[in-house]
Design a protein around this motif. Structure first.
Motif, short mmCIF file in Angstrom:
data_model
loop_
_atom_site.label_atom_id
_atom_site.label_comp_id
_atom_site.label_asym_id
_atom_site.label_seq_id
_atom_site.Cartn_x
_atom_site.Cartn_y
_atom_site.Cartn_z
N LYS A 1 -38.10 -8.01 6.36
CA LYS A 1 -37.44 -8.23 7.65
C LYS A 1 -37.12 -6.90 8.35
O LYS A 1 -37.33 -6.76 9.56
CB LYS A 1 -36.16 -9.06 7.46
CG LYS A 1 -36.39 -10.46 6.93
CD LYS A 1 -35.10 -11.26 6.86
CE LYS A 1 -34.10 -10.63 5.92
NZ LYS A 1 -34.61 -10.53 4.52
N ASP B 1 -30.92 -8.00 12.27
CA ASP B 1 -31.72 -7.88 11.06
C ASP B 1 -30.83 -8.14 9.85
O ASP B 1 -30.21 -7.23 9.30
CB ASP B 1 -32.34 -6.48 11.00
CG ASP B 1 -33.02 -6.21 9.66
OD1 ASP B 1 -33.47 -7.18 9.03
OD2 ASP B 1 -33.10 -5.03 9.27
N VAL C 1 -39.80 -14.11 9.23
CA VAL C 1 -40.65 -13.25 8.39
C VAL C 1 -40.97 -13.99 7.10
O VAL C 1 -40.06 -14.31 6.32
CB VAL C 1 -39.94 -11.91 8.09
CG1 VAL C 1 -40.83 -11.01 7.26
CG2 VAL C 1 -39.55 -11.22 9.40
N VAL D 1 -33.64 -12.17 13.40
CA VAL D 1 -34.66 -12.01 12.37
C VAL D 1 -34.17 -12.73 11.12
O VAL D 1 -33.04 -12.53 10.67
CB VAL D 1 -34.91 -10.52 12.05
CG1 VAL D 1 -36.00 -10.38 10.99
CG2 VAL D 1 -35.30 -9.77 13.32
#
Length: 308
Positions: free
Chosen positions: A14, A86, A114, A6
């Protein structure tokens, strides 16, 4: 099983997307229609690893922080885990490192980008009440860490292999493209490890002795055969008794061979294989330098190089 990276601007949402994706994947795995292997869904983040946002304001702290992320990722990757990374992951070189680690483990990969406007990221960052989850400098010197990170961010691209397949999620979307991501992590192509990341098997410690001793024994056996034949039966297929338990067959030219000539080829053969052992490229990683293998290789080498 799979690595999901991510990435996006700081404070772009995110973690929310990672949590949405985790919940979706877990629901798919417990669905009665799912008939695949038992899998775990795990999210690794700066928060779960106790990495402060402030480390991104100091390169001396950021580098070991990325090392912590990479080490944790490598520990948790496996065929039974869908791992969601993440974090900022804003440097394409770091995303490439993670991609190579995933390929070495032979698991699928995909990237989640994102997207949010910089002004939204600033607004969301300033709205965070806890300092620990804000992107702000930990020093007393004036520094706008968030703006600095926005400028340093390196966008992912579907044109490069370490960012693809790439799924872009705008801030206006209610949820990620879950079905497409599910297909990518369960049915996507598993790429083989890079040659550069594969460990090359080391040659045994006594390989050099075996190499030198076996080649020397074959040279001695050739010269002994010539001496015993007294020039009456030179050339053709010749059986040589190299040592107890080791016999080889070699096609010799129809002429007398001098000791210096055969010794020259022996030195060349040993030098080539010694260099291969030193740089770790013995038969492209297939280490087979037993006495029988060395004898076979040296016989083939002599047959190719000895002229009639």
């Amino acid at each position: 099983m799979a690595l999901i990276t991510v990435t996006g601007y700081p404070c772009s949402g995110k973690s929310r997307r990672a949590q949405q994706l985790k919940e979706y994947l877990e629901s798919k795995l417990v669905n009665p229609e799912y008939g695949g292997p038992t899998l775990n869904v795990l999210v690794l983040s700066d928060d779960s690893l106790n990495i402060s946002r402030g480390v991104y304001d100091d390169s001396r702290l950021e580098k070991p922080a990325r090392g912590t992320l990479l080490s944790a990722m490598q520990r948790h990757m496996g065929q039974d885990t869908i791992l969601i990374m993440d974090s900022l992951n804003y440097i394409k070189g770091f995303r490439y490192q993670m991609y190579c680690a995933a390929r070495e483990m032979k698991i699928r990969v995909c990237t989640i980008y994102v997207v949010a406007k910089p002004e939204l990221c600033r607004e969301w960052n300033s709205g965070r009440e806890e300092r620990s989850i804000k992107y702000s400098a930990e020093t007393y010197e004036p520094s706008d860490l968030l703006d600095n990170l926005l400028q340093r961010y390196e966008e992912p691209s579907s044109m490069v292999r370490w960012d693809s397949p790439l799924f872009t999620i705008p801030w206006t979307d209610e949820s990620p493209p879950n079905d497409d991501i599910w297909k990518a992590v369960t049915e996507g192509l598993v790429k083989p490890p890079n040659v550069g990341t594969q460990s090359v098997p080391k040659a045994p410690s006594d390989t050099l002795h075996i190499l030198e001793h076996t080649a020397t024994a074959i040279v001695s056996a050739i010269m002994a055969h010539q001496s015993a034949s007294q020039g009456l039966s030179l050339g053709g297929s010749t059986a040589l008794n190299v040592s107890p338990g080791l016999n080889v067959s070699i096609n010799l030219p129809v002429r007398s061979l001098t000791l210096s000539e055969v010794q020259r080829y022996k030195r060349s053969f040993v030098t080539v294989h010694k260099k291969a052992m030193t740089i770790g490229t013995v038969e492209k990683g297939a280490v087979d330098l037993t006495e029988d293998a060395v004898a076979r290789k040296f016989v083939e080498y002599l047959e190719e190089n000895l002229k009639p």
